[in-house]
Design an enzyme around this catalytic site. Structure first.
Site, short mmCIF file in Angstrom:
data_model
loop_
_atom_site.label_atom_id
_atom_site.label_comp_id
_atom_site.label_asym_id
_atom_site.label_seq_id
_atom_site.Cartn_x
_atom_site.Cartn_y
_atom_site.Cartn_z
N ASN A 1 47.10 35.53 47.63
CA ASN A 1 45.65 35.46 47.76
C ASN A 1 45.30 35.84 49.20
O ASN A 1 45.56 35.08 50.13
CB ASN A 1 45.21 34.02 47.44
N TRP A 2 44.74 37.03 49.36
CA TRP A 2 44.46 37.53 50.72
C TRP A 2 43.19 36.91 51.32
O TRP A 2 42.89 37.11 52.48
CB TRP A 2 44.35 39.06 50.72
N LYS A 3 42.43 36.23 50.49
CA LYS A 3 41.19 35.60 50.94
C LYS A 3 40.30 36.60 51.69
O LYS A 3 40.31 37.78 51.37
CB LYS A 3 41.50 34.35 51.77
N HIS B 1 39.50 27.93 42.96
CA HIS B 1 40.24 27.68 44.21
C HIS B 1 39.53 26.57 44.98
O HIS B 1 38.29 26.49 44.97
CB HIS B 1 40.29 28.97 45.03
N GLU C 1 38.83 26.27 47.97
CA GLU C 1 37.82 26.75 48.93
C GLU C 1 36.49 27.03 48.23
O GLU C 1 35.42 26.87 48.81
CB GLU C 1 38.35 27.99 49.67
N GLU D 1 47.42 23.34 43.59
CA GLU D 1 47.35 23.55 45.04
C GLU D 1 46.76 22.31 45.71
O GLU D 1 45.53 22.19 45.82
CB GLU D 1 46.46 24.75 45.35
N GLY E 1 47.00 25.99 53.90
CA GLY E 1 46.74 26.51 55.24
C GLY E 1 47.05 25.52 56.34
O GLY E 1 46.68 25.72 57.49
N SER F 1 50.95 26.29 51.58
CA SER F 1 51.92 26.55 52.65
C SER F 1 53.30 26.96 52.12
O SER F 1 54.32 26.53 52.67
CB SER F 1 52.01 25.35 53.59
N GLY G 1 48.91 31.95 50.21
CA GLY G 1 47.81 32.40 51.05
C GLY G 1 48.33 33.09 52.30
O GLY G 1 48.68 34.27 52.30
N GLY G 2 48.45 32.32 53.38
CA GLY G 2 48.80 32.88 54.69
C GLY G 2 50.04 33.79 54.67
O GLY G 2 50.02 34.88 55.25
C1 PEP Z 1 45.87 29.24 48.96
O1 PEP Z 1 44.83 29.11 49.57
O2 PEP Z 1 45.85 29.60 47.77
C2 PEP Z 1 47.10 28.93 49.66
C3 PEP Z 1 48.09 28.48 48.96
O3 PEP Z 1 47.10 29.10 51.03
P1 PEP Z 1 48.35 28.87 52.02
O4 PEP Z 1 49.56 29.49 51.38
O5 PEP Z 1 47.96 29.56 53.29
O6 PEP Z 1 48.51 27.40 52.18
#
Ligand code: PEP
Length: 249
Positions: free
Chosen positions: A9-11, A95, A97, A166, A172, A211, A232-233
């Site tokens: 997920n590049w957000k 999600h 967010e 999640e 994050g 993470s 994500g990251g």
């Molecule tokens: C996400 O937001 O879907 C996610 C898992 O982010 P991260 O891997 O950065 O925790």
């Protein structure tokens, strides 16, 4: 045997050029992806069409979100049929967010799931508890409430649903759920799905997100009910994302 999925997920990250470069770096390594892993990336809306045009036989381009409405005066929104019209056939919904920052309710998310299924799209349906909810031992209750959005899906369409667990406290933050915490919640989610979809729940892929990194992915993915990850990251660096894909193989 459930096929694992690793989805990035590049957000809201990266310019157009950054996104093309990232996609091309992944494509140039796609022959090293394990055969038994499905790979997905969710770039910002604006880049979807061009990444689809570049194309890849191993990387599926999916949407990060969609509107709960079908069409009309909803400035700034993107409908499911618009996504379909450029050949997107899968979207993330729910999600944390979107739930927390944009105030999306369980009923908004249920509508999005309905919209996606009405166009025969796949759904990466996210659930996750906040830190206080875990600390107060309410995490199973919260997840069960969030799952309401998929409990009424027509059984004939349930194979379109992929669940992503999640925990919000792990997104994050660099703090990951332990493999045992992830497995415990994934097993709970599968048991709840089994109550409604007895025949399908064992086929449903349940991804872990929060993470995920190259050094913790293999252990998380080795848990019995963890069928891959939503990343994500670490999905923004091709080398890290490729290592995570390989850890799922
Ligand atoms: C996400 O937001 O879907 C996610 C898992 O982010 P991260 O891997 O950065 O925790």
């Amino acid at each position: 045997m459930r096929k694992k999925i690793v989805a990035g997920n590049w957000k809201m990250n990266g310019t157009y050029t950054d996104s093309l470069n990232l996609f091309n770096s992944l494509r140039s390594s796609e022959n090293e992806f394990p055969q038994n892993v499905e790979v997905m990336v969710a770039p910002p809306y604006l880049y979807l069409h061009d990444l689809l045009k570049i194309g890849s036989s191993k990387i599926k381009v999916i949407s990060q979100n969609c509107s709960s409405k079908s069409k009309g005066a909803f400035t700034g929104e993107i409908s499911v049929s618009m996504l379909r019209s450029i050949s997107i056939d899968c979207s993330i919904v729910g999600h944390s967010e979107r739930r927390i920052i944009y105030g999306e309710s369980i009923s908004d998310i249920s509508e999005k799931v309905k919209q996606l299924l009405s166009e025969n799209m796949q759904v990466v349906f996210c659930v996750g508890e906040q830190l206080e909810e875990r600390k107060s031992d309410n995490h199973f209750k919260v997840i069960n409430e969030q799952l309401i959005s998929i409990y009424s899906v027509d059984p004939s369409l349930f194979s379109k649903i992929i669940v992503a667990y999640e925990p919000v406290w792990a997104i994050g933050t660099g703090e990951t759920a332990s493999p045992e915490q992830a497995q415990e919640m994934h097993a709970f989610i599968r048991s709840k799905l089994r109550e409604v979809y007895a025949n399908a729940a064992d086929q449903t892929r349940i991804l872990y997100g929060g993470s995920v990194k190259p050094d913790n992915a293999a252990e998380l993915f080795s848990q019995a009910d963890v069928d891959g990850g939503l990343v994500g990251g670490a999905a923004l660096q091709a080398t890290d994302f490729i290592k995570i894909i390989q850890a799922a193989g």
